[in-house]
Design a protein around this motif. Structure first.
Motif, PDB file in Angstrom:
ATOM      1  N   THR A 352       0.831  -1.207   0.000  1.00 50.63           N
ATOM      2  CA  THR A 352       0.000   0.000   0.000  1.00 50.63           C
ATOM      3  C   THR A 352       0.864   1.254   0.000  1.00 50.63           C
ATOM      4  N   SER A 353       1.942   1.252   0.801  1.00 49.19           N
ATOM      5  CA  SER A 353       2.850   2.398   0.862  1.00 49.19           C
ATOM      6  C   SER A 353       3.506   2.646  -0.494  1.00 49.19           C
ATOM      7  N   ALA A 354       3.972   1.568  -1.129  1.00 46.99           N
ATOM      8  CA  ALA A 354       4.613   1.708  -2.439  1.00 46.99           C
ATOM      9  C   ALA A 354       3.628   2.248  -3.471  1.00 46.99           C
ATOM     10  N   GLN A 355       2.423   1.729  -3.439  1.00 47.57           N
ATOM     11  CA  GLN A 355       1.406   2.201  -4.378  1.00 47.57           C
ATOM     12  C   GLN A 355       1.037   3.654  -4.094  1.00 47.57           C
ATOM     13  N   ALA A 356       0.980   4.025  -2.800  1.00 48.89           N
ATOM     14  CA  ALA A 356       0.659   5.405  -2.435  1.00 48.89           C
ATOM     15  C   ALA A 356       1.746   6.361  -2.912  1.00 48.89           C
ATOM     16  N   ALA A 357       3.025   5.957  -2.762  1.00 48.16           N
ATOM     17  CA  ALA A 357       4.129   6.798  -3.233  1.00 48.16           C
ATOM     18  C   ALA A 357       4.033   7.030  -4.732  1.00 48.16           C
ATOM     19  N   ASN A 358       3.728   5.991  -5.448  1.00 45.70           N
ATOM     20  CA  ASN A 358       3.581   6.112  -6.905  1.00 45.70           C
ATOM     21  C   ASN A 358       2.395   7.013  -7.248  1.00 45.70           C
ATOM     22  N   SER A 359       1.288   6.843  -6.540  1.00 47.98           N
ATOM     23  CA  SER A 359       0.101   7.656  -6.786  1.00 47.98           C
ATOM     24  C   SER A 359       0.359   9.122  -6.472  1.00 47.98           C
ATOM     25  N   THR A 360       1.122   9.370  -5.384  1.00 49.87           N
ATOM     26  CA  THR A 360       1.447  10.746  -5.018  1.00 49.87           C
ATOM     27  C   THR A 360       2.247  11.425  -6.110  1.00 49.87           C
ATOM     28  N   ALA A 361       3.244  10.719  -6.641  1.00 54.99           N
ATOM     29  CA  ALA A 361       4.067  11.287  -7.719  1.00 54.99           C
ATOM     30  C   ALA A 361       3.217  11.553  -8.955  1.00 54.99           C
ATOM     31  N   GLN A 362       2.336  10.626  -9.282  1.00 53.64           N
ATOM     32  CA  GLN A 362       1.468  10.823 -10.447  1.00 53.64           C
ATOM     33  C   GLN A 362       0.504  11.991 -10.221  1.00 53.64           C
ATOM     34  N   ALA A 363       0.010  12.127  -8.992  1.00 51.68           N
ATOM     35  CA  ALA A 363      -0.885  13.244  -8.682  1.00 51.68           C
ATOM     36  C   ALA A 363      -0.160  14.573  -8.807  1.00 51.68           C
ATOM     37  N   ALA A 364       1.120  14.621  -8.344  1.00 51.53           N
ATOM     38  CA  ALA A 364       1.918  15.831  -8.475  1.00 51.53           C
ATOM     39  C   ALA A 364       2.129  16.184  -9.947  1.00 51.53           C
TER      40      ALA A 364
END
Length: 516
Positions: A352-364
């Motif tokens: 979940t953390s890894a997916q969240a980090a990826n999602s955060t970068a994509q959101a940015a």
């Protein structure tokens, strides 16, 4: 100073210089008969001055609008450039994050899958171990109950064996039973020898062979009773006194026995012969029947119960060991399942953390792209406004050109006054042109200053035209002669100097840039 700021300064200075130079050159004297693309009309000096002033005001307003639009365009260009840079940075960050997190996500996913599989296996093993432990526990309970039952059976068999042993022991010790000596040919009549067996009893003992030992007490007449036998076997005489004895013989258990007796009374009655008689001993020795069999059965039952107890105890011990091992296995499986659950939870959290980090970068990145789109839209609007301002300036300059091309016709009687008035108007126009050039130079300076923080990618400023000076020197006798333009030397020197100075500000940076 960045390259786009330098470009802005150079472009703005060049535009200002060109604007000033064009204005100055347009203030020089123009011959009245010069060919112009604008239509030539005739009117009064006042009307022309009004038209020129109005057109000049429009040129000035349009020039200011162009400068303002250039400033807005430069600001929007800088914002768009910054947004593009942020988008590029966000894209690079997202790419880097994606590259880093994709591996992390893949590894986390693999770890989560592996942990989930391990947990599933551990749970299955735990369920199996618990089921086995429950089964062995039930078996242990059953074998324990079997042991208790076997113990009870042993106790019962032991009691029965004890009773049988007691009965046999009592029989072996001997029991006194009723016994009568009857005539063999008439069992209802007492035998003549009955008088010698006064107790009318017999002592019966059970022998290990299953036979019985019968002893009849001879209270008297021992001197007469010589022999006693049963089935051809002599009985044993054991003296108990001078004339008494116990007569013992062995036989199978029965209810009566025929005894052969020999009586010799010749000592008292010489004339009597020795008598051989048979007497029936009425005694029941079947009371011992089955005692040995019962004892044997009781002993066998006890032995069997003891064997069953031993087997039950052995089984119980074995099952207890199995149950103990099963319980230990269930405990171990529970520990493994618990550990697997912890690992699975941790792996899921990491995923979940890894997916969240990826999602955060994509959101940015998405946010930066939206900001860039907004900046690009603002830049497009500023560009449209700049183009509109340039078009308005071009239109105002054309209108000024038309106003300047108007030919003023004055009556002959007022030629001198008109010439004086025209010279005054020309001076005023030259002064206005000077003021416009100075104003344009000031605006250009402001744009150059603003360009330190903004980028102007394109700016096309049409050079505003200045008022042409026209004076009249028509002779008094001529009423139709055209007014000839004057030289205007009174303002030309100052305006030329100002225009050249501003033009130099624009040209010098371009030359310097070219040779850089």
């Amino acid at each position: 100073m960045t390259s786009h700021v330098k470009n802005t300064l150079v472009t703005t200075a060049a535009i200002a210089g060109a604007l000033a130079a064009t204005t100055l050159f347009n203030t020089t004297t123009v011959k009245a008969d010069t060919t112009s693309s604008a239509p030539v009309t005739t009117t009064t000096s006042a009307t022309k001055d009004t038209a020129i002033a109005s057109a000049q005001a429009k040129v000035n307003s349009a020039s200011a609008a162009v400068v303002s639009a250039q400033a807005a365009y430069g600001s929007a260009s800088t914002a768009a450039s910054d947004a593009a840079a942020k988008t590029a940075a966000a894209s690079a960050s997202a790419a880097a994050t994606s590259a880093a997190t994709s591996s992390a996500v893949a590894n986390a996913q693999a770890a989560a899958d592996s942990a989930a599989t391990a947990k599933s296996t551990a749970d299955a093993n735990l369920a199996k171990a618990q089921s086995n432990a429950a089964a062995t526990s039930r078996a242990k309970s059953m074998t324990s109950a079997a042991v208790v039952s076997a113990q009870s059976a042993v106790a019962s068999a032991s009691a029965k064996a004890s009773d049988a042993d007691s009965a046999v022991a009592s029989a072996e010790a001997g029991q006194t039973v009723t016994a009568n000596l009857m005539k063999s040919d008439d069992p209802t009549q007492a035998s003549a020898a009955q008088q010698y067996f006064a107790t009318k009893t017999a002592i019966v003992k059970l022998l290990p062979s299953g036979q019985v030992q019968i002893t009849i007490p001879l209270t008297s007449g021992l001197k007469y009773l010589k022999e006693v036998s049963y089935n051809g076997a002599d009985a044993t005489f054991t003296k108990t006194g001078d004339d008494s004895a116990n007569i013992t013989f062995t036989a199978d258990p029965a209810t009566s026995y025929t005894l052969a007796m020999t009586m010799d009374i010749t000592s008292v009655m010489p004339f009597m012969p020795i008598m051989h008689e048979k007497a029936l001993l009425d005694v029941d020795t079947t009371i011992f029947n089955g005692l040995l069999a019962a004892k044997s059965a009781a002993d066998a039952a006890l032995t069997s119960a003891q064997a069953a107890l031993s087997t039950a105890e052995t089984n119980a011990a074995t099952v207890a060991q199995v149950a103990s091992k099963a319980a230990s296995a269930a405990t171990a499986a529970a520990t493994v399942a618990s550990d697997a659950a912890v690992v699975a939870t941790s792996a899921a959290t990491n995923l979940t953390s890894a997916q969240a980090a990826n999602s955060t970068a994509q959101a940015a990145l998405t946010s930066a792209q939206v900001a860039q789109a907004a900046a690009d839209a603002t830049l497009a609007t500023a560009k449209a406004n700049l183009d509109s301002a340039n078009a308005a300036l071009t239109s105002a300059q054309a209108e000024l050109k038309s106003a300047q091309n108007i030919v003023v016709v004055t009556p002959a009687s007022s030629a001198a006054s008109s010439a004086s008035s025209t010279a005054s108007s020309a001076g005023s126009a030259a002064s206005s042109a000077t003021n416009s050039a100075a104003s344009a130079a000031t605006a250009t300076s402001n744009v150059a200053s603003s360009a330190l923080t903004t980028t102007v990618t394109s700016a096309v400023v049409a050079t505003p035209a200045t008022t042409k000076k026209a004076t009249s020197s028509t002779p008094a006798s001529s009423t139709t002669a055209k007014t000839l333009p004057q030289t205007g030397n009174e303002n030309q020197s100052a305006l030329v100097a100002l225009g050249l100075a501003i033009l130099t500000l624009g040209i010098y940076p371009m030359m310097k840039r070219k040779h850089a």
